[in-house]
Design a protein around this motif. Structure first.
Motif, PDB file in Angstrom:
ATOM      1  N   ALA A 168       0.814  -1.213   0.000  1.00 22.55           N
ATOM      2  CA  ALA A 168       0.000   0.000   0.000  1.00 22.55           C
ATOM      3  C   ALA A 168       0.851   1.267   0.000  1.00 22.55           C
ATOM      4  O   ALA A 168       0.509   2.258  -0.658  1.00 22.55           O
ATOM      5  N   ARG A 236      -7.604   1.512 -10.375  1.00 20.98           N
ATOM      6  CA  ARG A 236      -7.952   1.149  -8.994  1.00 20.98           C
ATOM      7  C   ARG A 236      -7.948   2.356  -8.079  1.00 20.98           C
ATOM      8  O   ARG A 236      -8.755   2.444  -7.138  1.00 20.98           O
ATOM      9  N   PHE A 237      -7.051   3.312  -8.336  1.00 23.40           N
ATOM     10  CA  PHE A 237      -6.917   4.462  -7.453  1.00 23.40           C
ATOM     11  C   PHE A 237      -7.508   5.740  -8.034  1.00 23.40           C
ATOM     12  O   PHE A 237      -7.272   6.827  -7.517  1.00 23.40           O
ATOM     13  N   LEU A 290      -3.328  -5.011  -5.281  1.00 21.91           N
ATOM     14  CA  LEU A 290      -3.774  -3.622  -5.443  1.00 21.91           C
ATOM     15  C   LEU A 290      -5.133  -3.402  -4.799  1.00 21.91           C
ATOM     16  O   LEU A 290      -5.386  -2.338  -4.226  1.00 21.91           O
ATOM     17  N   ASP A 291      -6.010  -4.389  -4.889  1.00 26.68           N
ATOM     18  CA  ASP A 291      -7.304  -4.271  -4.212  1.00 26.68           C
ATOM     19  C   ASP A 291      -7.096  -4.126  -2.707  1.00 26.68           C
ATOM     20  O   ASP A 291      -7.733  -3.287  -2.050  1.00 26.68           O
ATOM     21  N   TRP A 294      -5.711  -0.671  -1.870  1.00 22.85           N
ATOM     22  CA  TRP A 294      -6.739   0.372  -1.937  1.00 22.85           C
ATOM     23  C   TRP A 294      -7.567   0.386  -0.659  1.00 22.85           C
ATOM     24  O   TRP A 294      -7.837   1.446  -0.092  1.00 22.85           O
ATOM     25  N   ARG A 297      -5.370   1.827   2.231  1.00 28.59           N
ATOM     26  CA  ARG A 297      -5.194   3.275   2.165  1.00 28.59           C
ATOM     27  C   ARG A 297      -6.508   3.991   2.499  1.00 28.59           C
ATOM     28  O   ARG A 297      -6.506   5.042   3.146  1.00 28.59           O
ATOM     29  N   LYS A 298      -7.618   3.430   2.088  1.00 29.78           N
ATOM     30  CA  LYS A 298      -8.918   4.019   2.403  1.00 29.78           C
ATOM     31  C   LYS A 298      -9.152   4.017   3.913  1.00 29.78           C
ATOM     32  O   LYS A 298      -9.632   4.991   4.479  1.00 29.78           O
TER      33      LYS A 298
END
Length: 303
Positions: A168, A236-237, A290-291, A294, A297-298
Protein backbone atom coordinates in the motif's frame (compact mmCIF):
# COMPACT_ATOMS: atom_id res chain seq x y z
CA UNK A 1 16.46 -21.18 20.72
CA UNK A 2 18.56 -20.26 17.70
CA UNK A 3 19.94 -16.74 17.31
CA UNK A 4 18.87 -15.05 14.07
CA UNK A 5 20.65 -11.96 12.77
CA UNK A 6 18.75 -9.62 10.43
CA UNK A 7 21.02 -7.57 8.20
CA UNK A 8 19.13 -4.80 6.41
CA UNK A 9 16.40 -3.72 8.82
CA UNK A 10 13.91 -2.14 6.44
CA UNK A 11 10.34 -2.82 5.42
CA UNK A 12 10.70 -6.53 4.67
CA UNK A 13 12.48 -7.14 7.98
CA UNK A 14 9.64 -5.45 9.85
CA UNK A 15 7.10 -7.62 8.03
CA UNK A 16 9.06 -10.74 8.93
CA UNK A 17 9.15 -10.04 12.67
CA UNK A 18 5.68 -11.38 13.61
CA UNK A 19 6.59 -14.71 11.97
CA UNK A 20 9.98 -14.87 13.69
CA UNK A 21 9.10 -13.92 17.26
CA UNK A 22 8.87 -16.90 19.53
CA UNK A 23 10.91 -19.08 17.17
CA UNK A 24 14.26 -17.27 17.28
CA UNK A 25 16.23 -14.93 19.49
CA UNK A 26 16.24 -12.02 17.03
CA UNK A 27 19.24 -9.73 16.56
CA UNK A 28 18.85 -6.64 14.35
CA UNK A 29 21.93 -5.06 12.79
CA UNK A 30 21.26 -1.30 12.65
CA UNK A 31 23.42 1.64 11.63
CA UNK A 32 21.53 4.30 13.60
CA UNK A 33 21.73 3.90 17.37
CA UNK A 34 18.59 6.01 17.66
CA UNK A 35 16.64 3.03 16.27
CA UNK A 36 17.48 0.86 19.28
CA UNK A 37 14.25 1.56 21.14
CA UNK A 38 12.10 0.68 18.13
CA UNK A 39 13.73 -2.71 17.58
CA UNK A 40 13.61 -3.52 21.28
CA UNK A 41 9.89 -2.73 21.24
CA UNK A 42 9.54 -5.24 18.39
CA UNK A 43 11.16 -8.04 20.37
CA UNK A 44 14.61 -7.80 18.77
CA UNK A 45 18.02 -7.10 20.28
CA UNK A 46 19.68 -4.27 18.32
CA UNK A 47 23.33 -4.54 17.27
CA UNK A 48 24.81 -1.25 16.11
CA UNK A 49 27.15 -1.79 13.15
CA UNK A 50 27.57 -0.59 9.57
CA UNK A 51 28.29 -2.75 6.51
CA UNK A 52 30.28 0.16 5.08
CA UNK A 53 32.51 0.24 8.19
CA UNK A 54 34.25 -3.17 8.43
CA UNK A 55 35.73 -2.51 11.88
CA UNK A 56 32.22 -2.12 13.31
CA UNK A 57 31.32 -5.65 12.17
CA UNK A 58 33.73 -7.41 14.53
CA UNK A 59 30.98 -7.87 17.11
CA UNK A 60 28.88 -10.10 14.83
CA UNK A 61 31.53 -12.82 14.46
CA UNK A 62 30.02 -16.04 15.76
CA UNK A 63 26.98 -14.16 17.02
CA UNK A 64 24.17 -15.91 15.12
CA UNK A 65 23.17 -19.38 13.99
CA UNK A 66 21.04 -17.98 11.14
CA UNK A 67 21.40 -14.82 9.03
CA UNK A 68 18.79 -13.06 6.90
CA UNK A 69 20.65 -10.76 4.52
CA UNK A 70 18.30 -8.05 3.22
CA UNK A 71 20.81 -5.23 2.71
CA UNK A 72 21.22 -3.91 -0.85
CA UNK A 73 24.62 -3.45 -2.45
CA UNK A 74 26.13 0.03 -2.61
CA UNK A 75 24.56 2.23 -5.29
CA UNK A 76 27.96 2.86 -6.86
CA UNK A 77 31.57 1.83 -6.70
CA UNK A 78 33.76 -0.50 -8.67
CA UNK A 79 35.65 -3.60 -7.69
CA UNK A 80 37.79 -4.80 -10.62
CA UNK A 81 38.23 -8.23 -9.09
CA UNK A 82 34.48 -8.84 -9.05
CA UNK A 83 32.71 -8.16 -12.36
CA UNK A 84 33.63 -4.48 -12.41
CA UNK A 85 30.80 -3.70 -10.00
CA UNK A 86 31.09 -5.74 -6.83
CA UNK A 87 29.03 -5.81 -3.66
CA UNK A 88 31.57 -4.85 -1.02
CA UNK A 89 28.88 -4.87 1.70
CA UNK A 90 28.26 -8.58 1.24
CA UNK A 91 32.02 -9.19 1.07
CA UNK A 92 32.57 -7.38 4.37
CA UNK A 93 29.61 -9.11 6.01
CA UNK A 94 30.87 -12.57 5.07
CA UNK A 95 34.40 -11.72 6.17
CA UNK A 96 33.05 -10.73 9.58
CA UNK A 97 30.95 -13.89 9.87
CA UNK A 98 33.98 -16.01 8.94
CA UNK A 99 35.94 -14.69 11.92
CA UNK A 100 33.70 -16.46 14.41
CA UNK A 101 34.56 -19.75 16.08
CA UNK A 102 31.64 -21.22 14.17
CA UNK A 103 29.93 -20.21 10.95
CA UNK A 104 26.20 -19.61 10.67
CA UNK A 105 24.25 -22.73 9.83
CA UNK A 106 22.04 -20.94 7.30
CA UNK A 107 21.87 -17.69 5.31
CA UNK A 108 18.84 -16.42 3.38
CA UNK A 109 19.55 -13.61 0.91
CA UNK A 110 17.08 -11.48 -1.04
CA UNK A 111 18.48 -10.71 -4.48
CA UNK A 112 16.70 -9.45 -7.61
CA UNK A 113 15.24 -10.99 -10.75
CA UNK A 114 17.20 -8.30 -12.59
CA UNK A 115 20.12 -10.76 -12.62
CA UNK A 116 18.47 -12.46 -15.63
CA UNK A 117 18.69 -9.34 -17.79
CA UNK A 118 16.51 -9.11 -20.90
CA UNK A 119 14.85 -12.40 -21.87
CA UNK A 120 12.76 -10.92 -24.71
CA UNK A 121 9.54 -11.89 -22.95
CA UNK A 122 10.39 -15.59 -22.66
CA UNK A 123 9.09 -17.63 -19.73
CA UNK A 124 12.08 -18.71 -17.66
CA UNK A 125 12.88 -20.53 -14.44
CA UNK A 126 15.86 -20.56 -12.08
CA UNK A 127 17.93 -22.71 -14.45
CA UNK A 128 18.23 -19.77 -16.85
CA UNK A 129 21.73 -18.28 -16.93
CA UNK A 130 22.18 -14.85 -15.37
CA UNK A 131 22.93 -12.08 -17.87
CA UNK A 132 22.74 -8.81 -15.92
CA UNK A 133 22.56 -5.61 -17.93
CA UNK A 134 22.52 -2.84 -15.32
CA UNK A 135 25.29 -2.07 -12.85
CA UNK A 136 22.92 -2.67 -9.93
CA UNK A 137 22.08 -6.16 -11.27
CA UNK A 138 25.78 -6.95 -11.75
CA UNK A 139 26.38 -6.09 -8.10
CA UNK A 140 23.61 -8.52 -7.16
CA UNK A 141 25.21 -11.27 -9.24
CA UNK A 142 28.47 -10.61 -7.43
CA UNK A 143 26.68 -10.90 -4.07
CA UNK A 144 25.10 -14.19 -5.12
CA UNK A 145 28.47 -15.61 -6.19
CA UNK A 146 30.08 -14.59 -2.92
CA UNK A 147 27.28 -16.24 -0.95
CA UNK A 148 27.41 -19.43 -3.01
CA UNK A 149 31.16 -19.67 -2.37
CA UNK A 150 30.53 -19.13 1.35
CA UNK A 151 27.90 -21.86 1.22
CA UNK A 152 30.49 -24.36 0.08
CA UNK A 153 31.99 -24.09 3.56
CA UNK A 154 29.02 -25.98 4.97
CA UNK A 155 26.51 -23.14 5.26
CA UNK A 156 23.02 -23.59 3.76
CA UNK A 157 22.59 -20.56 1.48
CA UNK A 158 19.20 -19.88 -0.10
CA UNK A 159 18.71 -16.97 -2.51
CA UNK A 160 15.33 -15.36 -3.15
CA UNK A 161 15.27 -13.40 -6.41
CA UNK A 162 12.60 -10.74 -6.01
CA UNK A 163 11.05 -8.61 -8.77
CA UNK A 164 9.17 -5.33 -8.22
CA UNK A 165 8.09 -5.24 -4.56
CA UNK A 166 4.85 -3.42 -3.81
CA UNK A 167 2.46 -2.74 -0.94
CA UNK A 168 0.00 0.00 0.00
CA UNK A 169 2.84 2.40 0.81
CA UNK A 170 5.07 1.19 -2.04
CA UNK A 171 3.09 2.19 -5.13
CA UNK A 172 4.17 4.56 -7.96
CA UNK A 173 1.13 6.79 -7.53
CA UNK A 174 3.23 9.96 -7.74
CA UNK A 175 4.47 8.87 -11.15
CA UNK A 176 0.89 8.42 -12.33
CA UNK A 177 -0.07 11.83 -10.95
CA UNK A 178 2.84 13.38 -12.86
CA UNK A 179 1.63 11.82 -16.10
CA UNK A 180 4.85 9.95 -16.82
CA UNK A 181 4.47 7.82 -19.97
CA UNK A 182 4.63 4.08 -20.42
CA UNK A 183 5.34 2.13 -23.57
CA UNK A 184 2.81 1.52 -26.31
CA UNK A 185 1.64 -2.08 -26.72
CA UNK A 186 4.04 -2.81 -29.60
CA UNK A 187 7.07 -1.90 -27.48
CA UNK A 188 5.83 -2.94 -24.05
CA UNK A 189 7.65 -5.43 -21.82
CA UNK A 190 6.56 -8.08 -19.35
CA UNK A 191 7.14 -7.12 -15.74
CA UNK A 192 7.02 -9.18 -12.54
CA UNK A 193 5.79 -8.40 -9.04
CA UNK A 194 5.62 -9.62 -5.45
CA UNK A 195 3.69 -8.14 -2.54
CA UNK A 196 5.93 -7.19 0.39
CA UNK A 197 3.95 -9.41 2.77
CA UNK A 198 4.39 -12.41 0.48
CA UNK A 199 8.12 -11.75 0.17
CA UNK A 200 8.44 -11.63 3.96
CA UNK A 201 6.55 -14.92 4.16
CA UNK A 202 8.83 -16.49 1.53
CA UNK A 203 11.94 -15.38 3.42
CA UNK A 204 10.63 -17.02 6.59
CA UNK A 205 9.79 -20.20 4.66
CA UNK A 206 13.31 -20.26 3.21
CA UNK A 207 14.70 -20.21 6.75
CA UNK A 208 12.98 -23.54 7.36
CA UNK A 209 12.90 -25.24 3.99
CA UNK A 210 15.29 -23.46 1.63
CA UNK A 211 17.77 -25.80 -0.01
CA UNK A 212 21.51 -25.30 -0.02
CA UNK A 213 23.00 -23.07 -2.75
CA UNK A 214 19.53 -22.80 -4.26
CA UNK A 215 17.94 -19.81 -6.02
CA UNK A 216 14.19 -19.17 -5.97
CA UNK A 217 12.11 -16.81 -8.10
CA UNK A 218 10.15 -14.99 -5.39
CA UNK A 219 7.44 -13.73 -7.74
CA UNK A 220 3.66 -13.97 -7.95
CA UNK A 221 1.57 -15.70 -10.60
CA UNK A 222 0.92 -12.61 -12.74
CA UNK A 223 1.93 -12.33 -16.38
CA UNK A 224 1.36 -8.67 -17.04
CA UNK A 225 2.96 -6.03 -19.23
CA UNK A 226 4.26 -2.86 -17.63
CA UNK A 227 1.76 -0.56 -19.31
CA UNK A 228 -1.14 -2.80 -18.31
CA UNK A 229 0.11 -2.75 -14.71
CA UNK A 230 0.06 1.06 -14.65
CA UNK A 231 -3.41 1.08 -16.24
CA UNK A 232 -4.62 -1.32 -13.55
CA UNK A 233 -3.08 0.82 -10.82
CA UNK A 234 -4.57 4.02 -12.25
CA UNK A 235 -8.04 2.51 -12.54
CA UNK A 236 -7.95 1.15 -8.99
CA UNK A 237 -6.92 4.46 -7.45
CA UNK A 238 -9.01 6.75 -9.65
CA UNK A 239 -6.12 8.35 -11.52
CA UNK A 240 -5.74 9.02 -15.25
CA UNK A 241 -4.11 6.23 -17.20
CA UNK A 242 -0.56 7.13 -18.29
CA UNK A 243 0.11 8.17 -21.89
CA UNK A 244 1.51 5.48 -24.19
CA UNK A 245 4.58 6.26 -26.25
CA UNK A 246 7.00 4.45 -28.52
CA UNK A 247 10.29 3.58 -26.83
CA UNK A 248 12.15 6.17 -28.92
CA UNK A 249 9.77 8.90 -27.72
CA UNK A 250 9.76 7.72 -24.09
CA UNK A 251 13.53 8.15 -23.98
CA UNK A 252 12.96 11.92 -24.02
CA UNK A 253 10.72 11.88 -20.94
CA UNK A 254 12.15 9.28 -18.56
CA UNK A 255 15.31 8.87 -16.52
CA UNK A 256 18.00 6.35 -17.36
CA UNK A 257 16.92 4.20 -14.41
CA UNK A 258 13.26 4.18 -15.50
CA UNK A 259 14.26 3.35 -19.07
CA UNK A 260 16.45 0.48 -17.91
CA UNK A 261 13.36 -1.34 -16.61
CA UNK A 262 11.70 -0.83 -19.99
CA UNK A 263 14.52 -2.61 -21.79
CA UNK A 264 14.10 -5.91 -19.91
CA UNK A 265 11.21 -8.31 -20.51
CA UNK A 266 10.73 -11.70 -18.90
CA UNK A 267 8.02 -13.98 -17.52
CA UNK A 268 9.15 -15.87 -14.44
CA UNK A 269 8.13 -19.33 -13.28
CA UNK A 270 7.48 -19.53 -9.54
CA UNK A 271 6.90 -23.28 -9.38
CA UNK A 272 10.01 -23.82 -7.28
CA UNK A 273 8.83 -21.65 -4.37
CA UNK A 274 5.53 -23.53 -4.32
CA UNK A 275 7.08 -26.96 -4.61
CA UNK A 276 10.10 -26.59 -2.30
CA UNK A 277 9.12 -23.82 0.12
CA UNK A 278 5.55 -25.09 0.41
CA UNK A 279 3.80 -21.72 0.36
CA UNK A 280 0.51 -20.37 -0.95
CA UNK A 281 0.77 -16.71 -1.89
CA UNK A 282 -1.62 -14.35 -0.13
CA UNK A 283 -1.67 -12.13 -3.23
CA UNK A 284 -1.15 -14.44 -6.24
CA UNK A 285 -2.13 -11.75 -8.77
CA UNK A 286 -1.21 -8.07 -8.87
CA UNK A 287 -4.91 -7.23 -8.92
CA UNK A 288 -5.32 -8.98 -5.54
CA UNK A 289 -2.56 -6.91 -3.98
CA UNK A 290 -3.77 -3.62 -5.44
CA UNK A 291 -7.30 -4.27 -4.21
CA UNK A 292 -5.92 -4.88 -0.72
CA UNK A 293 -3.73 -1.76 -0.96
CA UNK A 294 -6.74 0.37 -1.94
CA UNK A 295 -8.71 -0.89 1.06
CA UNK A 296 -5.76 -0.28 3.39
CA UNK A 297 -5.19 3.28 2.17
CA UNK A 298 -8.92 4.02 2.40
CA UNK A 299 -8.95 2.82 6.01
CA UNK A 300 -5.90 4.95 6.82
CA UNK A 301 -7.58 8.04 5.37
CA UNK A 302 -10.77 7.47 7.38
CA UNK A 303 -9.03 6.83 10.69
Amino acid sequence: MQKLLIVGCGDIARRMLPRLRGHYHILALIRDAAQRSFWRSQGAHPVVADLDQPDSLRRIAGLANVVVHLAPPPTSGEDPAHLGQGDRRTRQLLAALARGRSLPQRIVYISTTGVYGDCAGRRIDETCAVQPISARARRRVDAERQLRAFGRRGVVVSILRAPGIYAAERLPLARLAEGKPVLRADDDVFTNHIHADDLAMLACAALRRGRSNRAYNATDDSEIRMGDYFDLLADRFGLPRPPRLALSAAEQHLSAVQLSFMRESRRLSNERIKRELGIALRYPQVRDGLDAAWVERKQQCSS
